[in-house]
Write a protein that holds these residues in place. Structure first.
Motif, short mmCIF file in Angstrom:
data_model
loop_
_atom_site.label_atom_id
_atom_site.label_comp_id
_atom_site.label_asym_id
_atom_site.label_seq_id
_atom_site.Cartn_x
_atom_site.Cartn_y
_atom_site.Cartn_z
N VAL A 127 0.99 -1.47 0.22
CA VAL A 127 -0.33 0.08 0.10
C VAL A 127 0.61 1.17 -0.17
CG1 VAL A 127 -1.63 1.07 1.24
CG2 VAL A 127 -2.11 -1.49 1.12
N ARG A 128 0.61 2.07 -0.79
CA ARG A 128 1.26 3.43 -0.84
C ARG A 128 0.82 3.98 0.29
NH1 ARG A 128 3.09 3.80 -6.03
NH2 ARG A 128 4.04 5.85 -5.40
N TYR A 129 0.63 4.47 1.18
CA TYR A 129 0.87 5.07 2.35
C TYR A 129 0.92 6.75 2.03
CZ TYR A 129 -1.05 1.35 5.53
OH TYR A 129 -1.17 -0.21 5.77
N VAL A 130 0.61 8.04 2.10
CA VAL A 130 -0.02 9.05 2.74
C VAL A 130 -0.38 9.28 3.36
CG1 VAL A 130 -0.31 11.47 1.09
CG2 VAL A 130 -0.17 8.88 -0.04
N PHE A 131 0.81 9.68 4.25
CA PHE A 131 -0.24 10.50 5.59
C PHE A 131 -0.14 11.78 5.98
CE2 PHE A 131 2.94 6.77 6.82
CZ PHE A 131 1.86 5.85 6.94
N ALA A 132 -1.46 11.40 7.06
CA ALA A 132 -1.64 13.24 6.92
C ALA A 132 -1.51 13.61 8.39
CB ALA A 132 -3.65 14.22 6.93
N PRO A 133 -1.22 14.73 8.94
CA PRO A 133 -1.03 14.91 10.41
C PRO A 133 -2.17 13.76 11.52
CG PRO A 133 -1.09 17.08 9.13
CD PRO A 133 -1.70 16.51 8.48
N ALA A 134 -1.64 13.06 12.45
CA ALA A 134 -1.40 12.97 13.41
C ALA A 134 -2.92 13.34 13.74
CB ALA A 134 -1.14 12.40 14.29
N GLY A 135 -4.26 12.59 14.03
CA GLY A 135 -5.21 13.12 14.65
C GLY A 135 -6.33 14.19 13.13
N SER A 136 -5.78 14.31 12.41
CA SER A 136 -6.97 14.71 11.27
C SER A 136 -8.60 13.72 10.66
CB SER A 136 -6.35 14.45 9.98
OG SER A 136 -4.38 14.89 9.68
N ARG A 137 -9.00 15.35 11.17
CA ARG A 137 -10.38 15.25 10.99
C ARG A 137 -10.60 14.65 9.19
NH1 ARG A 137 -14.11 17.88 13.82
NH2 ARG A 137 -15.51 17.81 12.43
N VAL A 138 -11.87 13.87 9.03
CA VAL A 138 -12.45 12.95 8.34
C VAL A 138 -11.47 13.60 6.94
CG1 VAL A 138 -14.56 13.01 8.69
CG2 VAL A 138 -13.43 11.18 6.87
N GLU A 139 -12.74 15.42 6.72
CA GLU A 139 -12.19 15.81 6.26
C GLU A 139 -10.88 16.43 5.46
OE1 GLU A 139 -13.82 16.61 8.87
OE2 GLU A 139 -16.00 16.11 8.57
N VAL A 140 -10.04 16.15 6.28
CA VAL A 140 -8.88 16.58 5.87
C VAL A 140 -8.34 15.05 5.38
CG1 VAL A 140 -6.48 16.64 6.77
CG2 VAL A 140 -8.65 17.97 7.67
N LEU A 141 -8.12 14.35 5.40
CA LEU A 141 -7.85 12.67 4.43
C LEU A 141 -8.40 13.01 3.54
CD1 LEU A 141 -8.66 10.36 7.44
CD2 LEU A 141 -6.85 11.78 7.21
N GLU A 142 -10.13 13.06 3.30
CA GLU A 142 -10.74 13.09 1.63
C GLU A 142 -9.89 14.35 0.88
OE1 GLU A 142 -14.84 13.44 -0.24
OE2 GLU A 142 -14.96 13.64 2.15
N ASN A 143 -9.63 14.88 0.71
CA ASN A 143 -9.44 16.67 0.83
C ASN A 143 -7.95 15.94 -0.02
OD1 ASN A 143 -11.74 18.31 1.26
ND2 ASN A 143 -10.32 18.89 2.45
N LEU A 144 -6.78 15.66 1.29
CA LEU A 144 -5.52 14.53 0.55
C LEU A 144 -6.46 13.42 -0.03
CD1 LEU A 144 -2.58 15.01 0.83
CD2 LEU A 144 -3.14 13.91 2.99
N ALA A 145 -6.98 12.93 -0.41
CA ALA A 145 -6.96 12.18 -0.84
C ALA A 145 -7.79 12.25 -2.37
CB ALA A 145 -8.02 10.77 -0.29
N ARG A 146 -8.66 13.48 -2.27
CA ARG A 146 -8.37 13.94 -3.79
C ARG A 146 -8.07 14.63 -4.37
NH1 ARG A 146 -14.09 13.18 -5.06
NH2 ARG A 146 -15.12 12.70 -3.30
N GLU A 147 -6.91 14.93 -4.15
CA GLU A 147 -5.27 16.36 -4.47
C GLU A 147 -4.61 14.18 -4.61
OE1 GLU A 147 -3.16 18.11 -1.57
OE2 GLU A 147 -4.98 19.76 -1.54
N VAL A 148 -4.26 13.61 -4.30
CA VAL A 148 -3.87 12.56 -4.82
C VAL A 148 -4.12 11.42 -6.07
CG1 VAL A 148 -2.59 10.17 -3.99
CG2 VAL A 148 -2.79 11.93 -2.60
N PHE A 149 -5.82 11.90 -5.51
CA PHE A 149 -6.34 10.93 -7.24
C PHE A 149 -6.31 11.82 -8.05
CE2 PHE A 149 -9.99 11.34 -9.88
CZ PHE A 149 -10.67 9.59 -9.87
N ALA A 150 -6.42 13.33 -7.95
CA ALA A 150 -6.25 14.21 -9.73
C ALA A 150 -4.94 13.63 -9.91
CB ALA A 150 -6.71 15.35 -8.94
N GLN A 151 -3.69 13.57 -9.51
CA GLN A 151 -2.90 13.33 -9.20
C GLN A 151 -2.07 12.41 -10.39
OE1 GLN A 151 0.39 13.23 -6.27
NE2 GLN A 151 0.16 15.44 -5.82
#
Length: 359
Positions: free
Chosen positions: A99-123
């Motif tokens: 798995v290609r893990y991409v880590f957000a800051p510890a304790g990140s809310r789900v909205e932060v994770l989703e936004n980062l995931a969408r950035e990775v998906f765009a790439q």
């Protein structure tokens, strides 16, 4: 697959062993395999999703991605130091399955994770175009429909097979055996002589229990059941018994709409509860391990409901089937948390007091 049962108070509950599903891929089983069954033979080259570091969905997608040679990017909060140092459970499974893990800051809310995931998906979309797939946390109803139709079909085959054997046996004996919960005709445990048409209806009606977090599985099951019932009404029957299951959704993370009858936890999802820990051991003592996040919570809700008289005599007279959600790898870290708080075991199944919950 449904080969076993457990008992909660005086009620026997048959277990649909989805934790034992076998698609030839280690780790691809349980509730999440149902959700992602449509991806088994897909043309996607890369998956992008997000969620917790012990997510069952992550485990199943990791198993699928490695088996099919796909890339899988998973966005999650920075794991605690002990987990990075000594990986366990689904997180360790993900590491072992590339798995290609991409880590957000510890304790990140789900909205932060989703936004980062969408950035990775765009790439990834720039690289793969339509061969890249973004998967919401826990999946989606559209992805889940193939697997849920298969679950409905399997349950219908089980109902038909059991009904046929019960009817044949009753014709021989002229009376139903008192231990046969599939054909009980009244809440008092008695059995009455009935004709074949009535007997077929009695045999073909079950109470089905599914645990849920976001509700994707429960909603897609309801959709699949309704679709198959309509097809049967139009003379295109795939499973003629699709309408003979009443779904009870056991909500582990808050209220869920559109899924029929519900029983909901009154404590936060993932919080450590003494009665859940006790239930884990009660069930384990009966020969089946269930996960601590979903199924053990679901059985606590069922036990509460039985204690409080929630179910009618008609409900109690029907056979009950509980769909095992799998997710047992996630128990590794959960068990450590429970042991730190409550001790090693509740093997004596002592009674744990809980608040009365107006179900």
């Amino acid at each position: 697959m449904m080969r076993e049962s457990v008992q909660i108070l005086e009620k026997k509950i048959f277990i649909k062993r989805d934790d034992l599903l076998d698609f030839g891929i280690t780790g691809f089983n349980g509730n999440k395999a149902r959700k992602f069954l449509s991806l088994l033979d897909s043309q996607y080259e890369v998956f992008v999703s997000f969620g917790g570091n012990q997510s069952n969905a992550m485990q199943v997608l990791a198993a699928l991605a490695k088996a099919r040679g796909k890339e899988f990017f998973y966005i999650t909060s920075e794991p605690p130091k002990f987990l990075r140092t000594s990986p366990m459970g689904n997180f360790a499974f993900g590491l072992a399955h590339n798995v290609r893990y991409v880590f957000a800051p510890a304790g990140s809310r789900v909205e932060v994770l989703e936004n980062l995931a969408r950035e990775v998906f765009a790439q990834q979309y720039k690289r793969y175009g339509e061969r890249a797939l973004f998967i919401p946390q826990g999946g989606s109803e559209e992805l889940a429909m193939r697997g849920m139709r298969e679950l409905v079909r399997e349950l219908c085959e089980m109902i038909e097979s059991k009904a046929s054997s019960d009817i044949a046996e009753s014709k021989k004996s002229k009376a139903l055996d008192s231990d046969n919960v599939w054909s009980r005709s009244g809440g008092n445990g008695g059995f009455a002589p009935i004709d074949d048409t009535q007997e077929q209806r009695s045999c073909n009606t079950i109470m089905l229990f599914i645990t849920a977090g976001s509700g994707v599985s429960a909603r897609s099951f309801v959709r699949a059941q309704c679709e198959m019932r309509r097809e049967c009404d139009n003379g295109q029957c795939e499973s003629k018994n699709a309408g003979d299951m009443e779904l009870i959704t056991l909500c582990c993370a808050g209220e869920i709409g559109g899924v029929g009858r519900t029983l909901c936890a009154d404590f936060a999802f993932g919080s450590l509860q003494a009665e859940v820990w006790a239930m884990y051991h009660k069930l384990l003592a009966q020969g089946i391990e269930f996960d601590l996040l979903y199924d053990c919570v679901g059985f606590v809700l069922l036990e509460r409901a039985l204690e409080q008289g929630y179910f009618s005599d008609e409900d109690l007279a029907k056979p009950w089937v509980f769909v095992h959600s799998g997710g047992l790898l996630g128990n590794a870290s959960q068990i450590l948390r429970y042991e730190r708080k409550f001790g090693v075991s509740f093997l004596h199944a002592q009674k744990i007091p809980h608040k009365k919950n107006p179900l």
